[in-house]
Design a protein around this motif. Structure first.
Motif, PDB file in Angstrom:
ATOM      1  N   LEU A 123      37.948  54.494  66.606  1.00 41.70           N
ATOM      2  CA  LEU A 123      38.853  53.625  67.371  1.00 41.70           C
ATOM      3  C   LEU A 123      38.381  52.174  67.324  1.00 41.70           C
ATOM      4  O   LEU A 123      39.186  51.260  67.199  1.00 41.70           O
ATOM      5  CB  LEU A 123      38.937  54.085  68.831  1.00 41.70           C
ATOM      6  CG  LEU A 123      39.756  55.345  69.094  1.00 41.70           C
ATOM      7  CD1 LEU A 123      39.894  55.572  70.587  1.00 41.70           C
ATOM      8  CD2 LEU A 123      41.122  55.239  68.453  1.00 41.70           C
ATOM      9  N   SER A 124      37.066  51.973  67.411  1.00 49.61           N
ATOM     10  CA  SER A 124      36.583  50.584  67.397  1.00 49.61           C
ATOM     11  C   SER A 124      36.875  49.941  66.046  1.00 49.61           C
ATOM     12  O   SER A 124      37.242  48.770  65.974  1.00 49.61           O
ATOM     13  CB  SER A 124      35.093  50.519  67.746  1.00 49.61           C
ATOM     14  OG  SER A 124      34.308  50.886  66.633  1.00 49.61           O
ATOM     15  N   LEU A 175      43.097  46.012  63.538  1.00 48.78           N
ATOM     16  CA  LEU A 175      44.274  45.416  64.193  1.00 48.78           C
ATOM     17  C   LEU A 175      44.069  43.927  64.420  1.00 48.78           C
ATOM     18  O   LEU A 175      44.969  43.119  64.232  1.00 48.78           O
ATOM     19  CB  LEU A 175      44.515  46.091  65.546  1.00 48.78           C
ATOM     20  CG  LEU A 175      45.277  47.411  65.564  1.00 48.78           C
ATOM     21  CD1 LEU A 175      45.382  47.921  66.994  1.00 48.78           C
ATOM     22  CD2 LEU A 175      46.657  47.230  64.973  1.00 48.78           C
ATOM     23  N   LYS A 176      42.843  43.590  64.854  1.00 50.88           N
ATOM     24  CA  LYS A 176      42.587  42.182  65.156  1.00 50.88           C
ATOM     25  C   LYS A 176      42.590  41.335  63.888  1.00 50.88           C
ATOM     26  O   LYS A 176      42.977  40.173  63.900  1.00 50.88           O
ATOM     27  CB  LYS A 176      41.269  42.034  65.920  1.00 50.88           C
ATOM     28  CG  LYS A 176      41.433  42.454  67.374  1.00 50.88           C
ATOM     29  CD  LYS A 176      40.141  42.554  68.150  1.00 50.88           C
ATOM     30  CE  LYS A 176      39.320  41.317  68.110  1.00 50.88           C
ATOM     31  NZ  LYS A 176      38.320  41.287  69.190  1.00 50.88           N
ATOM     32  N   LEU A 213      39.416  50.746  64.165  1.00 48.18           N
ATOM     33  CA  LEU A 213      40.859  50.487  64.162  1.00 48.18           C
ATOM     34  C   LEU A 213      41.192  49.210  64.931  1.00 48.18           C
ATOM     35  O   LEU A 213      42.058  48.439  64.525  1.00 48.18           O
ATOM     36  CB  LEU A 213      41.611  51.678  64.787  1.00 48.18           C
ATOM     37  CG  LEU A 213      41.685  52.924  63.915  1.00 48.18           C
ATOM     38  CD1 LEU A 213      42.243  54.107  64.703  1.00 48.18           C
ATOM     39  CD2 LEU A 213      42.576  52.661  62.698  1.00 48.18           C
ATOM     40  N   ILE A 214      40.491  49.003  66.044  1.00 46.93           N
ATOM     41  CA  ILE A 214      40.742  47.781  66.815  1.00 46.93           C
ATOM     42  C   ILE A 214      40.383  46.555  65.978  1.00 46.93           C
ATOM     43  O   ILE A 214      41.131  45.583  65.918  1.00 46.93           O
ATOM     44  CB  ILE A 214      39.934  47.780  68.131  1.00 46.93           C
ATOM     45  CG1 ILE A 214      40.376  48.935  69.027  1.00 46.93           C
ATOM     46  CG2 ILE A 214      40.114  46.465  68.875  1.00 46.93           C
ATOM     47  CD1 ILE A 214      39.525  49.126  70.262  1.00 46.93           C
ATOM     48  N   LEU A 215      39.226  46.640  65.303  1.00 47.09           N
ATOM     49  CA  LEU A 215      38.823  45.518  64.455  1.00 47.09           C
ATOM     50  C   LEU A 215      39.880  45.244  63.386  1.00 47.09           C
ATOM     51  O   LEU A 215      40.233  44.098  63.116  1.00 47.09           O
ATOM     52  CB  LEU A 215      37.471  45.821  63.793  1.00 47.09           C
ATOM     53  CG  LEU A 215      36.261  45.690  64.719  1.00 47.09           C
ATOM     54  CD1 LEU A 215      34.989  46.138  64.011  1.00 47.09           C
ATOM     55  CD2 LEU A 215      36.116  44.254  65.210  1.00 47.09           C
ATOM     56  N   VAL A 236      34.941  59.731  67.331  1.00 43.00           N
ATOM     57  CA  VAL A 236      36.323  59.313  67.584  1.00 43.00           C
ATOM     58  C   VAL A 236      36.349  57.884  68.121  1.00 43.00           C
ATOM     59  O   VAL A 236      37.147  57.050  67.694  1.00 43.00           O
ATOM     60  CB  VAL A 236      37.023  60.282  68.563  1.00 43.00           C
ATOM     61  CG1 VAL A 236      38.395  59.747  68.947  1.00 43.00           C
ATOM     62  CG2 VAL A 236      37.163  61.665  67.947  1.00 43.00           C
ATOM     63  N   LEU A 237      35.439  57.583  69.049  1.00 44.19           N
ATOM     64  CA  LEU A 237      35.454  56.234  69.616  1.00 44.19           C
ATOM     65  C   LEU A 237      35.013  55.193  68.589  1.00 44.19           C
ATOM     66  O   LEU A 237      35.494  54.071  68.588  1.00 44.19           O
ATOM     67  CB  LEU A 237      34.580  56.173  70.875  1.00 44.19           C
ATOM     68  CG  LEU A 237      35.224  56.870  72.078  1.00 44.19           C
ATOM     69  CD1 LEU A 237      34.303  56.878  73.256  1.00 44.19           C
ATOM     70  CD2 LEU A 237      36.531  56.200  72.463  1.00 44.19           C
ATOM     71  N   TRP A 238      34.101  55.596  67.708  1.00 45.36           N
ATOM     72  CA  TRP A 238      33.683  54.664  66.657  1.00 45.36           C
ATOM     73  C   TRP A 238      34.868  54.352  65.744  1.00 45.36           C
ATOM     74  O   TRP A 238      35.138  53.194  65.416  1.00 45.36           O
ATOM     75  CB  TRP A 238      32.515  55.272  65.861  1.00 45.36           C
ATOM     76  CG  TRP A 238      32.017  54.395  64.765  1.00 45.36           C
ATOM     77  CD1 TRP A 238      31.401  53.181  64.913  1.00 45.36           C
ATOM     78  CD2 TRP A 238      32.117  54.643  63.361  1.00 45.36           C
ATOM     79  NE1 TRP A 238      31.106  52.669  63.685  1.00 45.36           N
ATOM     80  CE2 TRP A 238      31.529  53.530  62.707  1.00 45.36           C
ATOM     81  CE3 TRP A 238      32.632  55.682  62.593  1.00 45.36           C
ATOM     82  CZ2 TRP A 238      31.445  53.448  61.317  1.00 45.36           C
ATOM     83  CZ3 TRP A 238      32.546  55.599  61.214  1.00 45.36           C
ATOM     84  CH2 TRP A 238      31.960  54.492  60.591  1.00 45.36           C
ATOM     85  N   PHE A 288      46.389  41.060  62.917  1.00 47.82           N
ATOM     86  CA  PHE A 288      47.197  40.257  63.838  1.00 47.82           C
ATOM     87  C   PHE A 288      46.317  39.346  64.672  1.00 47.82           C
ATOM     88  O   PHE A 288      46.137  39.579  65.864  1.00 47.82           O
ATOM     89  CB  PHE A 288      48.032  41.155  64.758  1.00 47.82           C
ATOM     90  CG  PHE A 288      48.868  42.139  64.015  1.00 47.82           C
ATOM     91  CD1 PHE A 288      50.074  41.764  63.441  1.00 47.82           C
ATOM     92  CD2 PHE A 288      48.437  43.450  63.875  1.00 47.82           C
ATOM     93  CE1 PHE A 288      50.834  42.689  62.741  1.00 47.82           C
ATOM     94  CE2 PHE A 288      49.202  44.374  63.171  1.00 47.82           C
ATOM     95  CZ  PHE A 288      50.398  43.994  62.600  1.00 47.82           C
ATOM     96  N   PRO A 289      45.732  38.336  64.051  1.00 44.00           N
ATOM     97  CA  PRO A 289      44.824  37.473  64.803  1.00 44.00           C
ATOM     98  C   PRO A 289      45.585  36.634  65.815  1.00 44.00           C
ATOM     99  O   PRO A 289      46.781  36.375  65.646  1.00 44.00           O
ATOM    100  CB  PRO A 289      44.189  36.598  63.728  1.00 44.00           C
ATOM    101  CG  PRO A 289      45.157  36.604  62.601  1.00 44.00           C
ATOM    102  CD  PRO A 289      45.922  37.877  62.669  1.00 44.00           C
ATOM    103  N   GLN A 290      44.881  36.237  66.838  1.00 45.69           N
ATOM    104  CA  GLN A 290      45.472  35.350  67.835  1.00 45.69           C
ATOM    105  C   GLN A 290      45.664  33.983  67.201  1.00 45.69           C
ATOM    106  O   GLN A 290      44.804  33.485  66.496  1.00 45.69           O
ATOM    107  CB  GLN A 290      44.530  35.274  69.040  1.00 45.69           C
ATOM    108  CG  GLN A 290      44.918  34.263  70.075  1.00 45.69           C
ATOM    109  CD  GLN A 290      46.137  34.712  70.869  1.00 45.69           C
ATOM    110  OE1 GLN A 290      47.062  35.288  70.327  1.00 45.69           O
ATOM    111  NE2 GLN A 290      46.148  34.445  72.162  1.00 45.69           N
TER     112      GLN A 290
END
Lengths: 381, 71, 46
Positions: free
Chosen positions: C25-26, C32-33, C28-30, C21-23, C36-38
């Motif tokens: 999530l990681s 998202l980034k 998904l975070i990538l 699950v945490l993998w 939507f980059p800064q």
């Protein structure tokens, strides 16, 4: 007239006569918790109400956990229903900045490794003869996260709630003592000296706002039994990051969290009645909880070593110790220890990533465990 | 050739331990930062003499911002 | 179900599941980034 006087006076001594040795001992235990909280500064916000609750509930004849007792009211209202830990979770979400984690998402895996102590302790607890669900409650101390431990144990083993939460909270504040020896034992001098450089990877506001929403949807679908835990933390975090509900966010992390902490602490203290707490089992719970946090640290470090190897020595394995959920104590320990071995090593931000991963990790681990138990038909769906 | 002492993370300057003109050994604390409610001693990467200090106590610094220079 | 089947099942699926699950999530975070980059502008100070 004399008869009336004497029986009236007797009323004042009834309590003393009724005081059992067990209750006297538990009053001392309560005082001990107060001492740890007030003089030693171990989680005073929790230990002061818990200790006082433990004293109150062991006053003979007062019967504050009886049918109409006021402690019973708080316990039934907030702990039995699991409302209190969930409200605390909203506050935790509102207080936590997941930025360090978003900067370096791979580190989240250390937050998973830092939960393995839960599952290893489950096996140990079964080995020393705990019932299945009692073993689950003991193991969850390894989440190293008070509200998670309370949530799970109030569900499956309410009779152990006192021991489990005292262990969870007191070991959390002992992290700076428990972790360093394990960190030294499991890493080589060379590994401890690795410099990880400057952590600086900006994250957009959109990402920070979408993160709690995405986590809630995906993680809850994978582990539905944990949805209340995940959902409340992430709701708090969304209120923080969205920046549009400042009042709600501030209520969640201040007023609500404070009121609930007080009532939760009292209610937990109230479970520590002599007959319930003074059992050999309690000592076993405390011992296994200690082992659980040690195992978390050890597995986190070993996973850190594996990541170090796979990245060709770019990751300092010490940050693996911060994969547990004790935030931010554990990250601070890593910073201090790292700089002991190499003055030019600044691990704080990397350890914060792991630590934030550990916070999510503990909630996910509990959610996964609940869902597995549900799947196996051990708990009702 | 001057060597920069850079901030290892975002934070606030708490104390300046070495002022301009003082000599430093490698690993001596030059500036103490505060980050995440914690004191972070920032040490000299090389030995030498402090040539310039760019920050003052209370000032917020970005990660990688130059704090001082050593020659 | 006997104790040890229970214990090992929960432990193994629990550890694997948490990691999985945490993998995810990681990842998904990538994602998202990536989406939507800064912006290039300097990060705000907090």
């Amino acid at each position: 007239m004399e008869v009336a006087l004497i029986s009236g006076l007797q009323g004042l001594f009834l309590g003393l006569v009724a005081l059992t040795p067990g209750q006297a001992l538990m009053i001392l235990v309560g005082c001990g918790l107060l001492y740890l909280g007030i003089r030693k500064g171990y989680e005073p916000l929790l230990l002061v109400p818990i200790g006082f609750g433990a004293i109150l509930v062991n006053i003979p004849l007062a019967d504050m956990m009886g049918k109409d007792g006021f402690l019973r009211f708080f316990y039934d209202f907030g702990v039995l229903t699991e409302i209190f830990p969930l409200l605390i979770f909203i506050g935790i979400g509102a207080m936590t900045d997941f930025q360090p984690l978003l900067e370096n998402p791979k580190i989240i895996l250390l937050g998973a490794a830092g939960q393995f102590g839960i599952f290893l302790t489950l096996l140990l607890a079964l080995a020393v003869g705990f019932d299945k669900l009692d073993a689950v409650a003991v193991a969850i101390i390894g989440a190293c996260d008070g509200p998670t431990a309370i949530y799970v144990s109030s569900k499956f083993a309410p009779h152990m709630l006192g021991a489990v939460s005292v262990a969870a909270y007191s070991y959390m504040s002992l992290v700076p003592l428990i972790q360093p020896p394990i960190m030294r034992a499991l890493t080589t001098d060379k590994e401890r000296k690795i410099v990880m450089g400057v952590a600086k990877r900006p994250v957009s506001k959109t990402t920070k706002i979408l993160f709690p929403i995405v986590v809630t949807i995906f993680a809850s679908i994978l582990a539905p039994k944990g949805a209340p835990l995940i959902g409340t933390v992430m709701l708090g975090n969304l209120m923080r990051e969205s920046g549009v509900v400042e009042r709600l966010k501030s209520a969640a992390e201040n007023e609500i969290a404070n009121i609930v902490t007080l009532l939760l602490g009292l209610s937990i203290g109230a479970t520590m009645e002599a007959a319930n707490f003074l059992r050999a089992q309690t000592l076993l719970v405390l011992a296994l909880g200690f082992i659980a946090i040690g195992l978390d640290t050890a597995v986190g470090l070993l996973f850190g070593k594996a990541m170090c190897l796979l990245t060709g020595g770019k990751i300092n394995p010490l940050i693996g110790a911060a994969g547990i959920s004790a935030f931010p104590m554990s990250a601070r320990v890593v910073q201090v220890e790292g700089q002991k071995y190499n003055k030019k090593s600044y691990l704080l931000m990397h350890a914060m990533s792991a630590n934030a991963g550990g916070q999510i990790g503990s909630v996910i681990a509990a959610a996964v465990m609940l869902s597995v138990l549900q799947g196996m038909g051990i708990i009702a769906g | 050739m001057a060597t920069s002492v850079v901030a290892p993370m975002l934070g606030k300057v708490l104390k300046i331990e070495k002022n301009v003109g003082e000599s430093v050994e490698e690993d001596d604390v030059v500036v103490v930062l505060e980050a995440m409610k914690m004191e972070i001693p920032v040490v000299a990467p090389v030995g030498g003499v402090v040539k310039a200090v760019m920050v003052a106590p209370g000032q917020a610094v970005e990660a990688e911002e130059t704090l001082a220079e050593i020659e | 179900m006997d104790t040890w089947t229970f214990g090992w099942t929960v432990a193994l699926i629990g550890m694997g599941g948490t990691m999985l699950v945490l993998w995810i999530l990681s990842l998904l975070i990538l994602l998202l980034k990536k989406l939507f980059p800064q912006n290039a502008q300097p990060a705000e100070r907090s």
